[in-house]
Design an enzyme around this catalytic site. Structure first.
Site, mmCIF file in Angstrom:
data_model
loop_
_atom_site.group_PDB
_atom_site.id
_atom_site.type_symbol
_atom_site.label_atom_id
_atom_site.label_comp_id
_atom_site.label_asym_id
_atom_site.label_seq_id
_atom_site.Cartn_x
_atom_site.Cartn_y
_atom_site.Cartn_z
ATOM 1 N NE ARG A 7 25.841 -17.312 30.113
ATOM 2 C CZ ARG A 7 24.754 -16.586 30.341
ATOM 3 N NH1 ARG A 7 24.848 -15.397 30.937
ATOM 4 N NH2 ARG A 7 23.558 -17.029 30.002
ATOM 5 C CG HIS A 30 25.800 -15.342 25.317
ATOM 6 N ND1 HIS A 30 24.523 -15.276 25.838
ATOM 7 C CD2 HIS A 30 26.302 -16.529 25.745
ATOM 8 C CE1 HIS A 30 24.274 -16.365 26.548
ATOM 9 N NE2 HIS A 30 25.346 -17.136 26.512
ATOM 10 C CB VAL A 66 24.138 -13.165 18.181
ATOM 11 C CG1 VAL A 66 23.015 -12.382 17.523
ATOM 12 C CG2 VAL A 66 23.577 -14.064 19.272
ATOM 13 C CG ASN A 121 22.100 -12.419 25.859
ATOM 14 O OD1 ASN A 121 22.712 -13.454 26.081
ATOM 15 N ND2 ASN A 121 22.071 -11.841 24.668
ATOM 16 C CG HIS A 156 29.053 -24.312 31.597
ATOM 17 N ND1 HIS A 156 27.867 -24.887 31.220
ATOM 18 C CD2 HIS A 156 29.049 -23.057 31.052
ATOM 19 C CE1 HIS A 156 27.176 -24.030 30.471
ATOM 20 N NE2 HIS A 156 27.876 -22.929 30.366
#
Length: 320
Positions: free
Chosen positions: A63, A67, A71, A95, A194
């Site tokens: 994860r 993330h 970005v 976050n 997931h």
């Protein structure tokens, strides 16, 4: 007529510049083959140790990588703490109180610095660790170019704007991934991450209390640890069947309307391309693994800093 010495030098110099500029921005699996050949083994051993201590950290590292890449590209910016010149991404809505695994990356970085000082970026360490976590939990590996450099800044506003919400609809998910050059097929396969990990009650409460596309017994079970109010940080497995194994059970859960997040279950919406993909991945684990690996390869190439851009951080949490 033969070229003059100065002319030959000028042509050669221009050719060298062309080669250098062409290579810049290119990632290569062999980037550290001479400067740090022990890197893959070091990351693998350190990741194994972390997973032995806590299997759930595998989902956390994966994860973190998502993330980071979503970005401003895969540049290690998500690892930075706030400092006087910027507010980092750790405190962004998607976050805060959610991302974990930073200490694992710190530990791997420390080990790598011992064997290859000032050589390997935190961005590359995170990319390698994410791949190791998936493979060591039973999932596929994938082609991974190396040579990223680390960002010297981070953006809380970009993190708030770019990261998809667990309440997202299919159009919102498709749009968010398309903005990163990833297709709806990539998005569906990557959602299969997931199959490991857990989510906070605050992120799935509305789904288990308010949505109609959820199995009633599953919703009731989750409501016992995630009440209508309170318990925001209570955790539940994203895949209750095999919470620590990277497999295709996540998609099988969607067929039974037992997806934990709204953004999970909407993938199984009749009449959409994602609906057919969920059925495919639920019945064919090889198809899921192949598409997941291909999508991870694409995502790991999102806007890396290379060449003279960025830096090689000594400490993954702060700029040099």
């Amino acid at each position: 007529m033969a070229a003059s010495a100065s002319g030959r030098f000028g042509i050669s110099f221009l050719f060298m510049l062309l080669v250098i500029s062409t290579g810049r921005g290119q990632l290569s699996p062999s980037f550290y083959s001479e400067t740090c050949p022990i890197l893959p083994v070091t990351v693998s051993l350190m990741t194994s140790t972390a997973l032995l201590l806590d299997q759930s950290v595998g989902a956390s590292i994966l994860r973190l990588f998502f993330h980071d890449c979503f970005v401003n590209g895969c540049d290690g910016s998500v690892l930075l703490d706030d400092d006087g010149s910027f507010v980092g991404e750790k405190g962004a809505g998607p976050n805060a109180n959610s991302l974990r695994g930073f200490e694992v990356i710190d530990t791997i970085k420390t080990a790598v610095e011992v064997v290859c000082p000032q050589t390997v970026s935190c961005a590359d360490i995170l990319a390698l660790a994410a791949r190791e976590c998936v493979a060591q939990l039973g999932g596929p590996s994938w082609a991974l170019g190396l040579g990223r450099r680390d960002a010297t800044t981070a953006s809380i506003s970009d993190a708030n704007n770019d990261l998809p919400s667990p309440a997202s609809s299919i159009p919102q998910l498709v749009s968010a991934f398309a903005a990163k050059g990833l297709s709806a097929r990539d998005m569906t396969a990557l959602s299969g991450a997931h199959t490991i990990g857990r989510a906070r009650c605050v992120n799935f409460r509305n789904h288990i209390f308010g949505d109609t596309n959820v199995d009633a017994s599953f919703a009731a079970q989750r409501q016992r640890s995630c009440p209508a109010s309170g318990g925001d940080n209570n955790l539940a497995p994203l895949d209750a069947q095999t919470a620590s194994t990277f497999d295709n059970a996540y998609f099988q859960n969607l067929l039974a309307f037992r997806g934990l997040l709204h953004s999970d279950q909407v993938l199984y919406s009749s009449g959409t391309p994602e609906y057919s993909l969920v059925q495919l991945y639920a019945s064919d684990p090889s198809a899921f693994e192949a598409d997941f690996a291909a999508a991870m390869t694409k995502m790991s190439n999102l806007s890396p800093l290379t060449g003279n851009s960025g830096e090689i951080r000594f400490n993954c949490r702060s700029v040099n």
